[in-house]
Design a protein around this motif. Structure first.
Motif, PDB file in Angstrom:
ATOM      1  N   MET A   1       0.825  -1.210   0.000  1.00 36.57           N
ATOM      2  CA  MET A   1       0.000   0.000   0.000  1.00 36.57           C
ATOM      3  C   MET A   1       0.865   1.268   0.000  1.00 36.57           C
ATOM      4  N   LYS A   2       2.219   1.052  -0.103  1.00 38.39           N
ATOM      5  CA  LYS A   2       3.198   2.153  -0.209  1.00 38.39           C
ATOM      6  C   LYS A   2       3.080   3.133   0.959  1.00 38.39           C
ATOM      7  N   SER A   3       2.902   2.559   2.144  1.00 38.93           N
ATOM      8  CA  SER A   3       2.788   3.379   3.346  1.00 38.93           C
ATOM      9  C   SER A   3       4.168   3.843   3.809  1.00 38.93           C
ATOM     10  N   ASP A   4       4.222   5.064   4.322  1.00 41.77           N
ATOM     11  CA  ASP A   4       5.471   5.582   4.894  1.00 41.77           C
ATOM     12  C   ASP A   4       5.605   5.196   6.361  1.00 41.77           C
ATOM     13  N   ILE A   5       4.570   4.596   6.914  1.00 40.68           N
ATOM     14  CA  ILE A   5       4.582   4.225   8.328  1.00 40.68           C
ATOM     15  C   ILE A   5       5.150   2.807   8.459  1.00 40.68           C
ATOM     16  N   ASN A   6       6.152   2.671   9.302  1.00 38.44           N
ATOM     17  CA  ASN A   6       6.750   1.359   9.533  1.00 38.44           C
ATOM     18  C   ASN A   6       5.890   0.607  10.547  1.00 38.44           C
ATOM     19  N   PRO A   7       5.391  -0.592  10.191  1.00 41.74           N
ATOM     20  CA  PRO A   7       4.529  -1.344  11.111  1.00 41.74           C
ATOM     21  C   PRO A   7       5.213  -1.657  12.445  1.00 41.74           C
ATOM     22  N   PHE A   8       6.555  -1.670  12.451  1.00 43.32           N
ATOM     23  CA  PHE A   8       7.285  -1.992  13.673  1.00 43.32           C
ATOM     24  C   PHE A   8       7.412  -0.791  14.612  1.00 43.32           C
ATOM     25  N   ASP A   9       6.833   0.341  14.217  1.00 40.39           N
ATOM     26  CA  ASP A   9       6.819   1.506  15.103  1.00 40.39           C
ATOM     27  C   ASP A   9       5.677   1.439  16.113  1.00 40.39           C
ATOM     28  N   SER A  10       4.713   0.551  15.868  1.00 40.36           N
ATOM     29  CA  SER A  10       3.568   0.471  16.786  1.00 40.36           C
ATOM     30  C   SER A  10       3.951  -0.319  18.045  1.00 40.36           C
ATOM     31  N   GLN A  11       3.281  -0.017  19.133  1.00 41.37           N
ATOM     32  CA  GLN A  11       3.559  -0.631  20.439  1.00 41.37           C
ATOM     33  C   GLN A  11       3.400  -2.147  20.382  1.00 41.37           C
ATOM     34  N   GLU A  12       2.381  -2.605  19.642  1.00 33.28           N
ATOM     35  CA  GLU A  12       2.061  -4.042  19.604  1.00 33.28           C
ATOM     36  C   GLU A  12       3.132  -4.862  18.881  1.00 33.28           C
ATOM     37  N   THR A  13       3.748  -4.276  17.844  1.00 27.62           N
ATOM     38  CA  THR A  13       4.670  -5.050  17.004  1.00 27.62           C
ATOM     39  C   THR A  13       6.146  -4.846  17.350  1.00 27.62           C
ATOM     40  N   LYS A  14       6.442  -3.776  18.081  1.00 22.75           N
ATOM     41  CA  LYS A  14       7.831  -3.387  18.368  1.00 22.75           C
ATOM     42  C   LYS A  14       8.646  -4.537  18.955  1.00 22.75           C
ATOM     43  N   ALA A  15       8.044  -5.307  19.845  1.00 24.29           N
ATOM     44  CA  ALA A  15       8.756  -6.391  20.537  1.00 24.29           C
ATOM     45  C   ALA A  15       9.177  -7.526  19.603  1.00 24.29           C
ATOM     46  N   PHE A  16       8.563  -7.581  18.409  1.00 22.12           N
ATOM     47  CA  PHE A  16       8.835  -8.694  17.492  1.00 22.12           C
ATOM     48  C   PHE A  16       9.854  -8.333  16.408  1.00 22.12           C
ATOM     49  N   ARG A  17      10.364  -7.126  16.467  1.00 22.37           N
ATOM     50  CA  ARG A  17      11.293  -6.612  15.454  1.00 22.37           C
ATOM     51  C   ARG A  17      12.499  -7.535  15.231  1.00 22.37           C
ATOM     52  N   ASP A  18      12.988  -8.156  16.316  1.00 25.95           N
ATOM     53  CA  ASP A  18      14.209  -8.973  16.229  1.00 25.95           C
ATOM     54  C   ASP A  18      13.951 -10.477  16.211  1.00 25.95           C
ATOM     55  N   GLU A  19      12.697 -10.866  16.041  1.00 23.15           N
ATOM     56  CA  GLU A  19      12.372 -12.296  15.904  1.00 23.15           C
ATOM     57  C   GLU A  19      13.085 -12.852  14.670  1.00 23.15           C
ATOM     58  N   PRO A  20      13.739 -14.038  14.786  1.00 18.85           N
ATOM     59  CA  PRO A  20      14.494 -14.592  13.655  1.00 18.85           C
ATOM     60  C   PRO A  20      13.698 -14.647  12.338  1.00 18.85           C
ATOM     61  N   GLU A  21      12.412 -15.008  12.408  1.00 19.45           N
ATOM     62  CA  GLU A  21      11.596 -15.114  11.183  1.00 19.45           C
ATOM     63  C   GLU A  21      11.151 -13.746  10.653  1.00 19.45           C
ATOM     64  N   ILE A  22      11.314 -12.718  11.465  1.00 23.79           N
ATOM     65  CA  ILE A  22      10.831 -11.381  11.090  1.00 23.79           C
ATOM     66  C   ILE A  22      11.967 -10.445  10.680  1.00 23.79           C
ATOM     67  N   VAL A  23      13.206 -10.768  11.081  1.00 20.58           N
ATOM     68  CA  VAL A  23      14.353  -9.883  10.817  1.00 20.58           C
ATOM     69  C   VAL A  23      14.450  -9.504   9.336  1.00 20.58           C
ATOM     70  N   ALA A  24      14.268 -10.485   8.457  1.00 19.92           N
ATOM     71  CA  ALA A  24      14.354 -10.214   7.012  1.00 19.92           C
ATOM     72  C   ALA A  24      13.292  -9.202   6.591  1.00 19.92           C
ATOM     73  N   MET A  25      12.065  -9.351   7.115  1.00 15.37           N
ATOM     74  CA  MET A  25      10.980  -8.430   6.764  1.00 15.37           C
ATOM     75  C   MET A  25      11.236  -7.033   7.328  1.00 15.37           C
ATOM     76  N   THR A  26      11.870  -6.982   8.521  1.00 17.04           N
ATOM     77  CA  THR A  26      12.217  -5.697   9.136  1.00 17.04           C
ATOM     78  C   THR A  26      13.179  -4.934   8.231  1.00 17.04           C
ATOM     79  N   ARG A  27      14.209  -5.644   7.763  1.00 20.39           N
ATOM     80  CA  ARG A  27      15.202  -5.027   6.861  1.00 20.39           C
ATOM     81  C   ARG A  27      14.577  -4.688   5.506  1.00 20.39           C
ATOM     82  N   LEU A  28      13.694  -5.585   5.055  1.00 17.53           N
ATOM     83  CA  LEU A  28      13.064  -5.406   3.745  1.00 17.53           C
ATOM     84  C   LEU A  28      12.213  -4.138   3.693  1.00 17.53           C
TER      85      LEU A  28
END
Length: 201
Positions: free
Chosen positions: A44-71
């Motif tokens: 949806m070409k959003s400028d908002i990073n989903p990992f900035d929200s309180q609910e998702t922040k803790a999962f930023r460094d999950e092994p299965e999510i790291v690639a998506m965080t960088r992506l």
């Protein structure tokens, strides 16, 4: 369903709600929902990073999510080289997910398009061969992307295919050209009117 239909905002909302529900119940499916949430955010070409929200922040460094965080970081920065590198490095976690793989070409297309917009911005004219070389695609592919850019919004650009050059006409020049055409039309109408008046006498 929403993602496959191109309703990316609706897909984003649904994945976010599903992620929160799975997280509250402690289900591992929350990781998969988070991955798809990031995918919907990019599409949806959003400028908002989903990992900035309180609910998702803790999962930023999950092994299965790291690639998506960088992506998503590379995607939002329109960093084509980094985006492609991440996709190549994480083929196991990104490429094996059929749902993500289905949309990968669209994501790469979007990053290429944005990278191309950044490159052409300062130029009045630029070689299409140079642009193809800059984003590492064929001349045919860069021409297709440029055509999409022109159709989307940037009508001041035009492609001279025989010369293999992209031109940008300034707004002022376009207005001058329009004025010339209008003057010519008005002169012809005036001439026709005069001829009709003379024919009546």
């Amino acid at each position: 369903m929403h993602l496959r239909n191109g309703s990316y905002e609706q897909a984003y909302t649904d994945f976010f709600e599903a992620f929160k529900s799975y997280d509250e119940s402690g289900s591992q499916r929350r990781i998969l929902c988070l991955k798809y949430l990031v995918l919907a955010s990019m599409l949806m070409k959003s400028d908002i990073n989903p990992f900035d929200s309180q609910e998702t922040k803790a999962f930023r460094d999950e092994p299965e999510i790291v690639a998506m965080t960088r992506l998503i970081k590379a995607y939002q920065e329109h960093n084509l080289k980094e985006f492609q590198t991440i996709v190549d490095e994480h083929k196991d976690s990104i490429g094996t997910d059929q749902f993500v793989r289905e949309r990968l070409d669209e994501l790469i297309d979007n990053v290429r398009g944005e990278a191309l917009r950044k490159i052409i911005r300062p130029y009045i004219s630029v070689s299409i061969d140079y642009l193809a070389n800059e984003i590492n695609v064929s001349v045919e592919e860069v021409t297709r992307l440029l055509t999409q850019i022109i159709l989307d919004q940037d009508s001041q650009y035009r492609i001279d295919q025989p010369a293999n050059i992209l031109y940008r006409s300034s707004i002022e020049q376009s207005q001058v050209d329009r004025q010339k055409v209008m003057d010519t039309v008005l002169e012809r109408l005036e001439s026709m009117r005069n001829n009709l008046i003379q024919g009546c006498y």
